[in-house]
Design a protein around this motif. Structure first.
Motif, PDB file in Angstrom:
ATOM      1  N   ALA A 113      44.378  36.777  38.286  1.00 40.22           N
ATOM      2  CA  ALA A 113      45.001  35.678  39.032  1.00 40.22           C
ATOM      3  C   ALA A 113      44.073  34.468  39.083  1.00 40.22           C
ATOM      4  CB  ALA A 113      45.358  36.135  40.439  1.00 40.22           C
ATOM      5  N   VAL A 114      42.771  34.719  39.166  1.00 40.95           N
ATOM      6  CA  VAL A 114      41.800  33.619  39.138  1.00 40.95           C
ATOM      7  C   VAL A 114      41.837  32.916  37.789  1.00 40.95           C
ATOM      8  CG1 VAL A 114      39.333  33.063  39.197  1.00 40.95           C
ATOM      9  CG2 VAL A 114      40.293  34.652  40.879  1.00 40.95           C
ATOM     10  N   LEU A 115      41.945  33.695  36.723  1.00 41.12           N
ATOM     11  CA  LEU A 115      41.896  33.131  35.367  1.00 41.12           C
ATOM     12  C   LEU A 115      43.200  32.462  34.948  1.00 41.12           C
ATOM     13  CD1 LEU A 115      40.016  36.025  33.559  1.00 41.12           C
ATOM     14  CD2 LEU A 115      39.102  33.759  34.105  1.00 41.12           C
ATOM     15  N   GLY A 116      44.325  33.099  35.286  1.00 37.39           N
ATOM     16  CA  GLY A 116      45.584  32.610  34.739  1.00 37.39           C
ATOM     17  C   GLY A 116      46.676  32.385  35.743  1.00 37.39           C
ATOM     18  N   GLY A 117      46.331  32.381  37.019  1.00 32.32           N
ATOM     19  CA  GLY A 117      47.350  32.182  38.048  1.00 32.32           C
ATOM     20  C   GLY A 117      47.656  30.708  38.272  1.00 32.32           C
ATOM     21  N   ARG A 118      48.343  30.464  39.354  1.00 33.79           N
ATOM     22  CA  ARG A 118      48.690  29.087  39.718  1.00 33.79           C
ATOM     23  C   ARG A 118      47.934  28.687  40.978  1.00 33.79           C
ATOM     24  NH1 ARG A 118      52.529  28.976  43.966  1.00 33.79           N
ATOM     25  NH2 ARG A 118      53.259  31.068  44.524  1.00 33.79           N
ATOM     26  N   THR A 119      47.876  27.411  41.244  1.00 34.77           N
ATOM     27  CA  THR A 119      47.218  26.916  42.448  1.00 34.77           C
ATOM     28  C   THR A 119      48.264  26.704  43.540  1.00 34.77           C
ATOM     29  OG1 THR A 119      45.508  25.804  41.162  1.00 34.77           O
ATOM     30  CG2 THR A 119      45.804  25.083  43.434  1.00 34.77           C
ATOM     31  N   VAL A 290      44.449  27.510  46.735  1.00 35.10           N
ATOM     32  CA  VAL A 290      44.119  28.909  46.472  1.00 35.10           C
ATOM     33  C   VAL A 290      44.740  29.340  45.160  1.00 35.10           C
ATOM     34  CG1 VAL A 290      44.129  31.252  47.387  1.00 35.10           C
ATOM     35  CG2 VAL A 290      44.115  29.318  48.971  1.00 35.10           C
ATOM     36  N   LEU A 291      43.987  30.080  44.349  1.00 33.48           N
ATOM     37  CA  LEU A 291      44.487  30.614  43.092  1.00 33.48           C
ATOM     38  C   LEU A 291      45.223  31.924  43.358  1.00 33.48           C
ATOM     39  CD1 LEU A 291      41.314  29.981  40.921  1.00 33.48           C
ATOM     40  CD2 LEU A 291      43.426  28.625  40.962  1.00 33.48           C
ATOM     41  N   VAL A 292      46.507  31.954  43.036  1.00 35.78           N
ATOM     42  CA  VAL A 292      47.354  33.115  43.316  1.00 35.78           C
ATOM     43  C   VAL A 292      48.086  33.520  42.039  1.00 35.78           C
ATOM     44  CG1 VAL A 292      47.660  32.427  45.724  1.00 35.78           C
ATOM     45  CG2 VAL A 292      49.338  31.702  44.017  1.00 35.78           C
ATOM     46  N   PRO A 293      48.603  34.776  41.971  1.00 35.73           N
ATOM     47  CA  PRO A 293      49.324  35.198  40.768  1.00 35.73           C
ATOM     48  C   PRO A 293      50.533  34.332  40.482  1.00 35.73           C
ATOM     49  CG  PRO A 293      48.776  37.078  42.138  1.00 35.73           C
ATOM     50  CD  PRO A 293      48.446  35.849  42.943  1.00 35.73           C
TER      51      PRO A 293
END
Length: 293
Positions: A113-119, A290-293
């Motif tokens: 989620a940190v690498l490819g999630g959304r903000t 926040v970086l979330v899935p």
């Protein structure tokens, strides 16, 4: 530093067990050649100072590897900035991560989620006079007094000390005379506790304000009125299901700003001690990314 991920670590998370998965998490974050640095402070103050220095340099994200307490620390560094917060749950409760849909039991999925999630842009609350932020729940009353007792215990370890502390507090606890100021009105009553919630749960899954939304510009305030201790114990399990809201002693209201005044009571926010009442919480819409899935 613009593309760097800065990971702040709590090596004591889950009694030291959380750090066992740190190496595979860092390996996942570094896939594709991503630059990753790690902060392990000598103390909470040292970790926060290092995190603030890192955030000032404009990294891609500040990532909290730990429980709600470490997320609370990281929030102090990123709130009100453009630097997003990543969360890799490695604590006991992980309530903030759970409220945001971040996998709380699989650190590698959280790393994804940190690498490819959304903000996701969410609110945070500012505490005065301390100047601290919180992202989850602030507790004041019976539960915070239990926390005070537990934090002074060296034994038993883990969650067991909270059970012992609760039993001890029940023996002497009396309802607390609260003065609660909500925007333009004042409530004065004896209460067992008052919780101010930006997200729905605390204490490893207690859904104290099950309908709280972290991006509505409001704080949910639960007031548990004075009640017999036996009734408190009987109704306690229902808070894990969020069904306690129908109890006649429970009132939930919403407010942008909340001031709690109560004698001999220490407030805890995101499980961390933030100081004695009187204390004021004011929501700051959109203060966190926040970086979330």
């Amino acid at each position: 530093m613009a593309g760097e991920l800065v990971v702040v670590v709590n090596p004591a998370a889950r009694g030291g067990r959380g750090v066992r998965v740190l190496a595979p998490v860092l390996a996942r974050l570094r896939e594709g050649g991503r630059e990753v640095s790690v902060i392990v402070g000598a103390s909470a103050d040292d970790a926060l100072a290092r995190a603030r220095t890192a955030v000032a340099a404009g990294p891609a994200a500040l990532v909290a590897f730990g429980g709600d307490g470490l997320v609370h620390l990281a929030v102090q560094a990123v709130a009100g900035t453009e630097v997003p917060l990543g969360i890799i749950p490695a604590g006991t409760g992980n309530d903030i991560a759970d409220a945001l849909g971040i996998p709380r039991r699989d650190p590698l999925l959280s790393a994804d989620a940190v690498l490819g999630g959304r903000t996701r842009v969410i609110d945070a609350a500012r505490i005065s006079p301390q100047g601290r932020w919180f992202a989850g729940v602030l507790a004041c009353g019976f539960d915070s007094r239990v926390n005070e007792r537990a934090n002074h215990k060296r034994w038993p370890p883990g969650m067991s000390k909270y059970i012992v502390a609760m039993a001890e507090e029940l023996r002497t606890f009396e309802p607390i005379p609260f003065k609660i100021t909500l925007d333009d009105r004042v409530i004065e009553r004896e209460a067992m506790l008052v919780a101010v919630a930006n997200t729905r749960s605390y204490g490893a899954g207690m859904r104290v304000c099950p309908d709280a939304s972290p991006d509505d510009g409001l704080l949910d305030v639960l007031i548990l009125a004075a009640m017999p201790k036996t009734a408190l114990l009987r109704s306690f399990p229902s808070v894990y299901r969020g069904t306690h809201t129908g109890h006649p002693a429970v009132t939930i209201v919403r407010s942008r700003k909340v001031t709690l005044d109560a004698p001999d009571t220490i407030a805890y926010a995101d499980g961390e001690r933030v100081g004695p009442a009187p204390i004021t919480c004011a929501v700051e819409p959109g203060a966190l990314r926040v970086l979330v899935p």
